[in-house]
Structure formats: structure tokens, C-alpha cells
Scaffold this motif. Structure first.
Motif, PDB file in Angstrom:
ATOM      1  N   ILE A 149       0.863  -1.181   0.000  1.00 17.85           N
ATOM      2  CA  ILE A 149       0.000   0.000   0.000  1.00 17.85           C
ATOM      3  C   ILE A 149       0.900   1.232   0.000  1.00 17.85           C
ATOM      4  CG2 ILE A 149      -1.763   1.296   1.244  1.00 17.85           C
ATOM      5  CD1 ILE A 149      -2.626  -1.296   2.556  1.00 17.85           C
ATOM      6  N   LYS A 150       0.777   2.081  -1.016  1.00 17.05           N
ATOM      7  CA  LYS A 150       1.624   3.281  -1.107  1.00 17.05           C
ATOM      8  C   LYS A 150       0.989   4.411  -0.291  1.00 17.05           C
ATOM      9  CE  LYS A 150       3.458   2.001  -5.633  1.00 17.05           C
ATOM     10  NZ  LYS A 150       3.588   2.377  -7.055  1.00 17.05           N
ATOM     11  N   HIS A 151       1.062   4.261   0.995  1.00 20.07           N
ATOM     12  CA  HIS A 151       0.396   5.186   1.914  1.00 20.07           C
ATOM     13  C   HIS A 151       1.169   5.194   3.218  1.00 20.07           C
ATOM     14  CE1 HIS A 151      -2.751   7.527   3.692  1.00 20.07           C
ATOM     15  NE2 HIS A 151      -3.627   7.284   2.734  1.00 20.07           N
ATOM     16  N   ASN A 152       0.997   6.256   4.019  1.00 19.47           N
ATOM     17  CA  ASN A 152       1.659   6.315   5.315  1.00 19.47           C
ATOM     18  C   ASN A 152       0.814   5.716   6.431  1.00 19.47           C
ATOM     19  OD1 ASN A 152      -0.229   8.383   5.173  1.00 19.47           O
ATOM     20  ND2 ASN A 152       0.920   9.729   6.533  1.00 19.47           N
ATOM     21  N   MET A 153      -0.357   5.182   6.070  1.00 21.87           N
ATOM     22  CA  MET A 153      -1.217   4.511   7.049  1.00 21.87           C
ATOM     23  C   MET A 153      -2.102   3.518   6.311  1.00 21.87           C
ATOM     24  SD  MET A 153      -4.245   7.235   7.887  1.00 21.87           S
ATOM     25  CE  MET A 153      -5.612   7.392   6.722  1.00 21.87           C
ATOM     26  N   CYS A 154      -2.825   2.693   7.077  1.00 23.75           N
ATOM     27  CA  CYS A 154      -3.752   1.740   6.474  1.00 23.75           C
ATOM     28  C   CYS A 154      -5.064   2.438   6.162  1.00 23.75           C
ATOM     29  CB  CYS A 154      -3.989   0.565   7.421  1.00 23.75           C
ATOM     30  SG  CYS A 154      -2.595  -0.567   7.493  1.00 23.75           S
ATOM     31  N   ASP A 155      -5.588   2.177   4.979  1.00 24.26           N
ATOM     32  CA  ASP A 155      -6.806   2.813   4.508  1.00 24.26           C
ATOM     33  C   ASP A 155      -7.675   1.726   3.891  1.00 24.26           C
ATOM     34  OD1 ASP A 155      -8.293   5.059   4.331  1.00 24.26           O
ATOM     35  OD2 ASP A 155      -7.284   5.911   2.600  1.00 24.26           O
ATOM     36  N   TYR A 156      -8.939   1.634   4.290  1.00 18.63           N
ATOM     37  CA  TYR A 156      -9.736   0.495   3.820  1.00 18.63           C
ATOM     38  C   TYR A 156      -9.965   0.468   2.302  1.00 18.63           C
ATOM     39  CZ  TYR A 156     -14.250   2.912   3.221  1.00 18.63           C
ATOM     40  OH  TYR A 156     -15.264   3.725   2.783  1.00 18.63           O
TER      41      TYR A 156
END
Length: 287
Positions: A149-156
Motif C-alpha cells: 500500500i503506497k500510503h503512510n497509514m492503512c486505509d480500507y
């Protein structure tokens, strides 16, 4: 640069909201419905930034960006609970101001302690139900695509994108929930502030009118920023969801409002300023 700005905003949000909670707890003059809801907002903002920024900093420093599925789903649950609760509490706060300004004689009845508690429990209950439903669903999904996931947090939405099952029914249910959490509170907020402005403009005091107009506009700017970034992230179809765009939006519906809310809603207030001076005076005497 991005991390440095996040850290600075995190520290401002941490200090501002912690200070607000201390003042409301210590000063008897701030034991009113307005400050009760403000304390709820400050608590939500604190938990919101604490659930995102420290983990981001640790990942950047250690250069380790892995997280288990259960930890990821837990973070999703926390973020959805706090985000949904903030949407609803902002609407509750605008209604409180509407009653105080437009129906002052009925304020003690319409915003009694019992009613405030009912509002608060409703806010937490509804946001928890929606967050739990969404979190349990993504936990049970079969994942057969990339696990990155290319993100700084988990996102549904990012997790749903990685699933190999048909999630169309889930998306429709989520859009219905988002409608209740986003659009209905926005309607309440706009209706409340419009009623407040109309009421104030009827008064003969131009100074009061200008002050109320400035206050309403500042509140609406922060609310618009929060709701706008949230709706772009969570009401976008999963097929067109971009984790990289969501990472930017996350800053605008978590860290930025958490940093600005204490100043916009309370620290400019005369009662809060008096409580702050009183606290500093006590600290000086102890020294």
C-alpha cells in the motif's frame, strides 16, 4: 520536508488540544455544553494524530514499512471511529451554537446535561458501528494481489483494491453509511450557521454582526477543509482510488484540523483566554 511539516503540525496539535482539555477540566466556568463538546473534539483530534503520526515517524526513521493485517485493520477501525465521530460532533456543536444564539430562552432545556450525554453517546455509537462493520469486512477479504500500500497509514479503500473478490455490494453499503456520516452533518452545520447569521444580522449591533460573521466563516473554513478531504477520500469509487492522493488528503482531514481546531474554536475565546491566564498565574505562584 513532508515529514518535518507533519511533525511540526503534530506538535502544535498535541500541545493545543492537550492544553484545551486541561483548561476545560480545571476551570469551573468552562463546564458548559459548548465546552463539553469542545473537549470531545479535542480528545478526538488528539487520538487521531496519535494514531497516525508517531507510527509514520517510526517507519521513516527505522526504514521499516511492514504491518500485519490485524494491526492494519485495527488502525483502520481507530481512524474510522475518530473520523466519523468528529463529523458528527461538529454537527452537534453547530446545533449547540444555533440553540444558544437563536433560541436562548430554551437553551437550558434543549441542551441539558442529559441531552448532551445522549448526543455524545449517539456520536460514539454510530461511528463505532460503521467503523466495526467496515473493519470486519476488510479483515475477512481474500487477498490475491500485491500486498503493498503506497500510503503512510492503512486505509480500507486501499485494502479493498487488493482483494480479488466482488465488493460492489460492500461499496454500495459504505456509500450509504458515508451519506449519513458526511452529508447529513454537513446539512445540519450549514443550516445552523445560516440561521445564526440571519439572527445576528437582524440585530442592530454592527460590531456584533461582524464578529459573528468572522467566527462563522472561520468555523466553516475548517469544517469545509475537513469534510472536503474526507469525502474525496471515502466517497470516491474504489476502482478510481489513489493511495498517493489519499496520503495528501489524510493530512487535510486529520493533522491540519487537529492543529487548527483549538485556535479556531476555543483559544481565541474570552473565557478560555481567562482560564489560560489563570493557569499560568497558578504555575508562576508554584514556581
Amino acid at each position: 520536508m513532508f515529514l518535518g511539516m507533519n511533525l511540526l503540525m503534530f506538535l502544535i496539535a498535541l500541545i493545543g488540544n492537550s492544553l484545551l482539555l486541561i483548561l476545560i477540566k480545571m476551570d469551573s466556568r468552562l463546564q458548559t455544553p459548548m465546552y463539553f463538546f469542545l473537549s470531545q473534539l479535542a480528545f478526538m483530534d488528539l487520538c487521531q494524530v496519535l494514531s497516525i503520526v508517531p507510527q509514520t515517524i517510526v517507519n521513516f526513521v527505522t526504514q521499516k514499512y511492514t504491518i500485519s493485517l490485524y494491526a492494519c485493520v485495527t488502525q483502520i477501525f481507530i481512524i474510522l471511529v475518530l473520523g466519523g465521530a468528529e463529523c458528527l460532533i461538529l454537527a452537534t456543536m453547530s446545533y449547540d451554537r444555533y440553540v444558544a444564539i437563536c433560541r436562548p430562552l430554551q437553551y437550558p432545556v434543549l441542551m441539558s446535561r442529559q441531552i448532551c450525554y445522549i448526543f455524545s453517546m449517539g456520536v460514539w455509537f454510530w461511528s463505532s458501528v460503521q467503523a466495526l462493520t467496515c473493519s470486519l469486512y476488510v479483515l475477512s477479504l481474500p487477498y490475491c494481489k500485491s500486498n503493498v500500500i503506497k500510503h503512510n497509514m492503512c486505509d480500507y479503500p486501499a485494502l479493498v483494491q487488493l482483494s480479488c473478490s466482488d465488493n460492489s455490494a460492500f461499496e454500495k453499503a459504505i456509500y450509504l453509511g458515508d451519506f449519513l456520516v458526511f452529508l447529513i452533518p454537513v446539512t445540519v452545520i450549514l443550516a445552523s450557521y445560516i440561521a445564526i447569521l440571519l439572527q445576528v444580522l437582524k440585530s442592530r449591533s454592527s460590531e456584533r454582526s461582524h464578529k459573528a460573521l468572522g467566527t462563522c466563516l472561520s468555523h466553516l473554513c475548517v469544517v469545509g477543509l475537513f469534510y472536503g478531504a474526507s469525502m474525496v477520500t471515502y466517497m470516491t469509487p474504489v476502482s478510481s482510488y489513489s493511495a498517493q492522493k489519499s496520503m495528501t488528503n489524510t493530512v487535510f482531514y486529520t493533522i491540519v484540523p487537529a492543529m487548527m481546531n483549538p485556535f479556531i474554536y476555543s483559544l481565541r475565546n474570552r473565557d478560555v483566554s481567562a482560564a489560560l491566564r489563570k493557569l499560568f498565574a497558578k504555575c508562576s505562584l508554584h514556581k
